[in-house]
Design a protein around this motif. Structure first.
Motif, mmCIF file in Angstrom:
data_model
loop_
_atom_site.group_PDB
_atom_site.id
_atom_site.type_symbol
_atom_site.label_atom_id
_atom_site.label_comp_id
_atom_site.label_asym_id
_atom_site.label_seq_id
_atom_site.Cartn_x
_atom_site.Cartn_y
_atom_site.Cartn_z
ATOM 1 N N MET A 255 0.821 -1.217 0.000
ATOM 2 C CA MET A 255 0.000 0.000 0.000
ATOM 3 C C MET A 255 0.847 1.256 0.000
ATOM 4 O O MET A 255 0.452 2.286 -0.557
ATOM 5 C CB MET A 255 -0.950 -0.010 1.198
ATOM 6 C CG MET A 255 -2.134 -0.937 1.037
ATOM 7 S SD MET A 255 -3.369 -0.723 2.350
ATOM 8 C CE MET A 255 -2.583 -1.597 3.710
ATOM 9 N N LEU A 259 0.346 3.991 -2.805
ATOM 10 C CA LEU A 259 -0.009 5.376 -2.476
ATOM 11 C C LEU A 259 0.948 6.359 -3.136
ATOM 12 O O LEU A 259 0.533 7.372 -3.716
ATOM 13 C CB LEU A 259 -0.006 5.561 -0.963
ATOM 14 C CG LEU A 259 -0.318 6.959 -0.436
ATOM 15 C CD1 LEU A 259 -1.701 7.414 -0.872
ATOM 16 C CD2 LEU A 259 -0.200 7.000 1.086
ATOM 17 N N MET A 289 -6.843 6.946 1.174
ATOM 18 C CA MET A 289 -5.878 5.848 1.078
ATOM 19 C C MET A 289 -4.814 5.997 2.164
ATOM 20 O O MET A 289 -4.423 5.029 2.812
ATOM 21 C CB MET A 289 -5.218 5.834 -0.304
ATOM 22 C CG MET A 289 -6.139 5.434 -1.440
ATOM 23 S SD MET A 289 -5.347 5.603 -3.073
ATOM 24 C CE MET A 289 -4.140 4.267 -2.998
ATOM 25 N N ARG A 292 -6.359 5.119 5.622
ATOM 26 C CA ARG A 292 -6.507 3.678 5.837
ATOM 27 C C ARG A 292 -5.159 3.010 6.077
ATOM 28 O O ARG A 292 -5.031 2.131 6.948
ATOM 29 C CB ARG A 292 -7.214 3.044 4.629
ATOM 30 C CG ARG A 292 -8.701 3.310 4.562
ATOM 31 C CD ARG A 292 -9.374 2.464 3.508
ATOM 32 N NE ARG A 292 -9.035 2.893 2.160
ATOM 33 C CZ ARG A 292 -9.767 3.713 1.415
ATOM 34 N NH1 ARG A 292 -10.907 4.210 1.894
ATOM 35 N NH2 ARG A 292 -9.401 4.030 0.196
ATOM 36 N N ASN A 331 -7.903 0.344 -0.978
ATOM 37 C CA ASN A 331 -6.877 1.159 -1.628
ATOM 38 C C ASN A 331 -6.581 0.648 -3.026
ATOM 39 O O ASN A 331 -6.271 1.428 -3.935
ATOM 40 C CB ASN A 331 -5.598 1.175 -0.791
ATOM 41 C CG ASN A 331 -5.715 2.087 0.422
ATOM 42 O OD1 ASN A 331 -6.807 2.491 0.790
ATOM 43 N ND2 ASN A 331 -4.590 2.397 1.037
#
Length: 380
Positions: A255, A259, A289, A292, A331
């Protein structure tokens, strides 16, 4: 309360990140009919990733849960093949941890060094066609004999199985004993009666092969029993505690990369005369995003800290597992939307990140099961 990493943790992260990118950074996601090779596995092992939390005297790094998770987050961030990262983490946490904490001293002394250095690949085998979340409904039976136990049955889904050298297998030894009727075994691939099926075709995590395992009257010696007969459910939950707390750190790394790529794309891509990041319809989902990711990371690190400090962490590991898995999927969907048409193309890798995240709500216990555990932890 200090949330900063220590200088040693920062140094290890920087060095490991650079080493992974150098050795494994060109491992793009595989097609559905491909998976990692032993050469790639050895490369990960040479970086110490297959022995992070194993004892130093057996070739491991003797890291606690928190530092293991930090290393796996780095692995997930620096290696594009999330399937390989997942396979290594499953080998370490679902299998090697069980050997570390429950094998006899003699077996541990022989096997742990080979697990730590990557010579031996391990696979966890508990899931069956009729026993997924209901692990108390195992159909595989183990019958005690003078020479050991004879195991018969079939496991339907075992990650790493097509390449595995040893399996951590759970079978029923006393059908009348319920929770205390399951036993854990170490089953070598070359034993008579062991049959491993071909790799299953999956939606994601293509780099990690998974397959069926069939045992037919397979004789397993007494010294290959993990812990005591009837202790299998306890051993499984123990190893799952480590897996739920640490393995999901790989998705934090994924992630993080995701991102950053969305932010870069939103800065560069222009529509209607402006950067798309200037539009709230794009900027707000990217902000979510980040929210989270950070929330999930804090929950996961808390769970690891509790394990390292000998605290009961059942509720906290369940909360972390839920948060990370659902953040990874949310995401992933957001990233595809931010990238638009290009996010749907396999060549960008954006859609692969979403597919690799999809099973995270299912393995290590479904999120529905974990919500039940959280509710029980509150006395409901």
């Amino acid at each position: 309360m200090d949330f900063a990493l220590t200088s040693e943790q920062r140094r290890r992260d920087e060095e490991l990140d650079a080493a992974i990118r150098d050795r494994l950074g060109d491992n793009r996601p595989f097609a559905a009919d491909q998976h990692f090779t032993r050469e790639r596995w050895r490369a990960a092992a040479e970086l110490g990733l297959t022995g992070l939390c194993l004892p130093a005297e057996h070739g491991g790094q003797a890291l606690g849960a928190l530092d293991t998770a930090l290393c796996l987050e780095t692995f997930g961030r620096a290696c594009p093949d999330t399937g390989l990262v997942f396979g290594v983490a499953a080998h370490l946490l679902a299998c090697a941890v069980a050997v570390r904490d429950f094998a006899t001293d003699e077996v541990a002394a022989r096997l742990l060094p080979r697990l730590a250095n990557g010579e031996v690949i391990a696979a966890n085998a508990i899931t069956e066609d009729d026993a997924g979340s209901d692990t108390g409904a195992l159909g595989m039976k183990a019958v005690g004999t003078r020479d050991g136990y004879r195991l018969t049955g079939e496991k339907s889904f075992s990650s790493n199985a097509p390449l595995a050298d040893v399996f951590v297998v759970y079978a029923v030894t006393d059908p009348a004993a319920g929770f205390l009727g399951t036993t854990g075994f170490l089953v070598d691939r070359d034993l008579a009666g062991v049959e491993v099926g071909p790799p299953l075709v999956k939606a994601g995590l293509h780099g990690c092969p998974a397959g069926r395992l069939t045992l037919t009257d397979t004789l397993v010696a007494h010294d290959r029993v993990l812990g005591e007969p009837g202790q299998g459910s306890v051993i499984f939950q123990h190893s799952m505690g480590w897996e739920r707390a640490c393995l999901f750190a790989i998705y934090l790394g994924l992630m993080d990369v995701q991102l950053r790529s969305c932010v870069r794309h939103a800065r560069r891509r222009r529509q209607f005369g402006s950067r798309i990041g200037d539009f709230q319809a794009v900027a707000h989902p990217i902000a979510e995003m980040r929210q989270r990711l950070d929330s999930a990371r804090l929950l996961l690190l808390r769970a690891c800290w509790l394990i390292d400090n000998g605290r009961n962490a059942v509720t906290e590991t369940s909360l972390a597992k839920i948060a990370v898995s659902e953040a990874a999927i949310a995401n992933g969907l957001a990233a595809v939307q931010v990238f638009g048409g290009s996010g749907y193309l396999a060549e960008t890798g954006v859609e692969a990140q979403l597919r690799d995240a999809l099973p995270s709500r299912i393995f290590s216990g479904t999120n529905e099961i974990h919500r039940t555990l959280v509710a029980r932890g509150m006395g409901l």
